[in-house]
Motif scaffolding. Structure first.
Motif, PDB file in Angstrom:
ATOM      1  N   GLY A   1     122.270  92.952  49.327  1.00 51.41           N
ATOM      2  CA  GLY A   1     122.902  94.116  50.194  1.00 51.41           C
ATOM      3  C   GLY A   1     121.718  95.139  50.162  1.00 51.41           C
ATOM      4  N   ALA A   2     121.957  96.378  49.630  1.00 50.07           N
ATOM      5  CA  ALA A   2     120.900  97.587  49.807  1.00 50.07           C
ATOM      6  C   ALA A   2     119.602  97.106  48.888  1.00 50.07           C
ATOM      7  N   GLY A   3     119.565  96.020  48.013  1.00 49.20           N
ATOM      8  CA  GLY A   3     118.516  95.656  47.367  1.00 49.20           C
ATOM      9  C   GLY A   3     117.557  94.997  48.467  1.00 49.20           C
ATOM     10  N   VAL A   4     118.186  94.198  49.310  1.00 46.44           N
ATOM     11  CA  VAL A   4     117.313  93.550  50.286  1.00 46.44           C
ATOM     12  C   VAL A   4     116.576  94.609  51.276  1.00 46.44           C
ATOM     13  N   ASP A   5     117.437  95.774  51.389  1.00 46.93           N
ATOM     14  CA  ASP A   5     116.704  96.951  52.181  1.00 46.93           C
ATOM     15  C   ASP A   5     115.529  97.515  51.366  1.00 46.93           C
ATOM     16  N   LEU A   6     116.010  97.738  50.067  1.00 46.45           N
ATOM     17  CA  LEU A   6     114.986  98.321  49.356  1.00 46.45           C
ATOM     18  C   LEU A   6     113.433  97.756  49.323  1.00 46.45           C
ATOM     19  N   SER A   7     113.750  96.192  48.972  1.00 44.58           N
ATOM     20  CA  SER A   7     112.628  95.235  49.125  1.00 44.58           C
ATOM     21  C   SER A   7     112.108  95.106  50.564  1.00 44.58           C
ATOM     22  N   VAL A   8     112.622  95.342  51.496  1.00 48.19           N
ATOM     23  CA  VAL A   8     112.021  95.307  52.781  1.00 48.19           C
ATOM     24  C   VAL A   8     111.182  96.485  52.867  1.00 48.19           C
ATOM     25  N   CYS A   9     111.624  97.782  52.466  1.00 47.65           N
ATOM     26  CA  CYS A   9     110.627  98.945  52.554  1.00 47.65           C
ATOM     27  C   CYS A   9     109.467  98.722  51.677  1.00 47.65           C
ATOM     28  N   CYS A  10     109.062  97.942  50.909  1.00 47.82           N
ATOM     29  CA  CYS A  10     107.873  97.275  50.214  1.00 47.82           C
ATOM     30  C   CYS A  10     107.017  96.707  51.022  1.00 47.82           C
ATOM     31  N   ASP A  11     105.861  96.795  50.868  1.00 43.46           N
ATOM     32  CA  ASP A  11     104.882  96.302  51.845  1.00 43.46           C
ATOM     33  C   ASP A  11     104.758  94.636  51.688  1.00 43.46           C
ATOM     34  N   ILE A  12     104.641  94.189  50.289  1.00 42.86           N
ATOM     35  CA  ILE A  12     104.534  92.999  49.748  1.00 42.86           C
ATOM     36  C   ILE A  12     105.648  92.520  49.051  1.00 42.86           C
ATOM     37  N   ARG A  13     106.077  91.339  49.151  1.00 42.52           N
ATOM     38  CA  ARG A  13     107.423  90.976  48.175  1.00 42.52           C
ATOM     39  C   ARG A  13     107.041  89.775  47.433  1.00 42.52           C
ATOM     40  N   TYR A  14     107.241  89.553  46.210  1.00 40.30           N
ATOM     41  CA  TYR A  14     107.016  88.435  45.267  1.00 40.30           C
ATOM     42  C   TYR A  14     108.254  88.201  44.690  1.00 40.30           C
ATOM     43  N   SER A  15     108.671  87.056  44.473  1.00 34.94           N
ATOM     44  CA  SER A  15     109.986  86.855  43.678  1.00 34.94           C
ATOM     45  C   SER A  15     109.849  85.588  42.770  1.00 34.94           C
TER      46      SER A  15
ATOM     47  N   ASP B   1     130.212  92.004  55.079  1.00 33.25           N
ATOM     48  CA  ASP B   1     131.443  91.628  53.974  1.00 33.25           C
ATOM     49  C   ASP B   1     132.012  93.022  53.595  1.00 33.25           C
ATOM     50  N   MET B   2     131.360  94.090  53.902  1.00 33.41           N
ATOM     51  CA  MET B   2     131.585  95.391  53.686  1.00 33.41           C
ATOM     52  C   MET B   2     132.017  96.309  54.907  1.00 33.41           C
ATOM     53  N   SER B   3     132.184  95.441  56.177  1.00 37.46           N
ATOM     54  CA  SER B   3     132.521  95.850  57.420  1.00 37.46           C
ATOM     55  C   SER B   3     131.590  97.047  57.991  1.00 37.46           C
ATOM     56  N   LEU B   4     130.197  96.567  57.408  1.00 38.63           N
ATOM     57  CA  LEU B   4     128.990  97.738  57.828  1.00 38.63           C
ATOM     58  C   LEU B   4     128.096  96.864  58.379  1.00 38.63           C
ATOM     59  N   ALA B   5     127.398  97.434  59.130  1.00 40.92           N
ATOM     60  CA  ALA B   5     125.942  96.903  59.657  1.00 40.92           C
ATOM     61  C   ALA B   5     124.886  97.465  58.756  1.00 40.92           C
ATOM     62  N   ALA B   6     123.952  96.789  58.177  1.00 40.63           N
ATOM     63  CA  ALA B   6     123.084  96.901  57.390  1.00 40.63           C
ATOM     64  C   ALA B   6     122.285  98.210  57.959  1.00 40.63           C
ATOM     65  N   ASP B   7     122.051  99.404  57.358  1.00 35.70           N
ATOM     66  CA  ASP B   7     121.534 100.504  57.994  1.00 35.70           C
ATOM     67  C   ASP B   7     120.373 101.288  57.348  1.00 35.70           C
TER      68      ASP B   7
ATOM     69  N   LEU C   1     117.711  95.511  59.120  1.00 33.45           N
ATOM     70  CA  LEU C   1     117.910  95.559  60.725  1.00 33.45           C
ATOM     71  C   LEU C   1     116.852  96.431  61.081  1.00 33.45           C
ATOM     72  N   GLN C   2     116.169  97.333  60.558  1.00 33.93           N
ATOM     73  CA  GLN C   2     115.407  98.351  61.166  1.00 33.93           C
ATOM     74  C   GLN C   2     114.056  97.981  61.007  1.00 33.93           C
ATOM     75  N   ILE C   3     113.590  97.365  59.999  1.00 38.51           N
ATOM     76  CA  ILE C   3     112.319  97.164  59.611  1.00 38.51           C
ATOM     77  C   ILE C   3     112.041  95.630  59.719  1.00 38.51           C
ATOM     78  N   LEU C   4     112.727  94.994  58.765  1.00 38.61           N
ATOM     79  CA  LEU C   4     112.559  93.439  58.817  1.00 38.61           C
ATOM     80  C   LEU C   4     112.735  92.498  59.850  1.00 38.61           C
TER      81      LEU C   4
ATOM     82  N   VAL D   1     122.504  87.157  58.346  1.00 37.39           N
ATOM     83  CA  VAL D   1     123.138  88.513  58.780  1.00 37.39           C
ATOM     84  C   VAL D   1     124.621  88.553  59.031  1.00 37.39           C
ATOM     85  N   PHE D   2     124.930  87.682  60.054  1.00 41.60           N
ATOM     86  CA  PHE D   2     126.236  87.613  60.502  1.00 41.60           C
ATOM     87  C   PHE D   2     127.241  87.102  59.537  1.00 41.60           C
ATOM     88  N   THR D   3     126.616  86.208  58.653  1.00 45.83           N
ATOM     89  CA  THR D   3     127.532  85.465  57.582  1.00 45.83           C
ATOM     90  C   THR D   3     127.571  86.164  56.251  1.00 45.83           C
ATOM     91  N   ALA D   4     126.618  86.953  55.835  1.00 43.31           N
ATOM     92  CA  ALA D   4     126.376  87.576  54.838  1.00 43.31           C
ATOM     93  C   ALA D   4     126.424  86.472  53.416  1.00 43.31           C
TER      94      ALA D   4
END
Length: 229
Positions: free
Chosen positions: A95-109, A121-127, A131-134, A148-151
């Motif tokens: 969820g918001a963890g993906v949003d947070l990682s997207v705000c970083c310049d580089i992502r390792y995992s 799944d929470m009746s929301l669009a990622a905000d 959806l705004q950066i990635l 995105v559509f299946t969560a």
């Protein structure tokens, strides 16, 4: 992730952005996961509790919009930080963890990390980022829309397919070690050059090619005069 954490995140990255002793930031989770997402208890008690005290639907909408904008500003502080930010991800990134990682310049995992763009799944669009950066830089639009559509949860292989991750490592320790090594390599470069590159990359994300060429020519006409080069 609750309101206190997001506010502290904003304060932290705003300070790091102007800290002359800092050149690169590595962001990771202290526990078993990078983050399991938004604090649902907070949403169901504090946030909805505030809304229940407002009778008028229009005023409820305005209040909710302000809450969303505040959360967006907190995570965008990571995206807008003048220093390159590297996310070292492990465990769960939901969820918001993906949003947070997207705000970083580089992502390792680490290879065992599971991801989910959970908001549907929470009746929301990622905000607050996904959806705004990635969405502007993904490499597989079909797969991204499916996620995105299946969560549904997805692994590091699919995360790399959509362009969310650049590198994957066997263990959490290896991820953090690689992220710190990368940060050290970047920190040895000219801070003026890394700042200019990050600003240009952000500008290019939202402007035409002609605008980008004009912007960078103006930027470099000033920066190339510096003795640090």
């Amino acid at each position: 992730m609750n309101i206190l954490l997001t506010r502290e995140l904003k304060t932290c990255f705003e300070q790091l952005s102007i800290d002359k002793t800092c050149r690169v930031v590595v962001l990771t989770g202290a526990g078993k996961a990078f983050t399991s997402g938004i604090d649902v208890k907070y949403l169901s008690t504090v946030a909805l509790g505030e809304l229940s005290q407002i009778d008028d639907s229009a005023r409820k909408a305005l209040h909710l919009r302000r809450m969303i904008k505040r959360t967006q500003s907190c995570l965008r502080a990571v995206d807008q930080c003048e220093k390159p930010a590297i996310a070292a991800i492990h465990g769960h990134c939901l969820g918001a963890g993906v949003d947070l990682s997207v705000c970083c310049d580089i992502r390792y995992s680490s290879c065992d990390t599971t991801f989910s763009i959970k908001e549907v799944d929470m009746s929301l669009a990622a905000d607050v980022g996904t959806l705004q950066i990635l969405a502007k830089s993904i490499t597989n639009h079909s797969l991204f829309r499916e996620l995105v559509f299946t969560a549904r949860t997805f692994d590091t292989n699919e995360a790399q397919q959509i362009g969310l991750l650049s590198r994957v490592f066997d263990t959490r320790e290896a991820v953090l070690h690689a992220a710190i090594n990368l940060a050290s390599a970047i920190a040895r470069k000219s801070p003026v050059a890394t700042l200019g590159s990050k600003i240009q990359l952000h500008y290019a994300r939202d402007h035409s090619s002609d605008d980008n060429f004009n912007f960078v020519s103006t930027w470099n006409s000033g920066m190339l005069l510096l003795k640090i080069l």
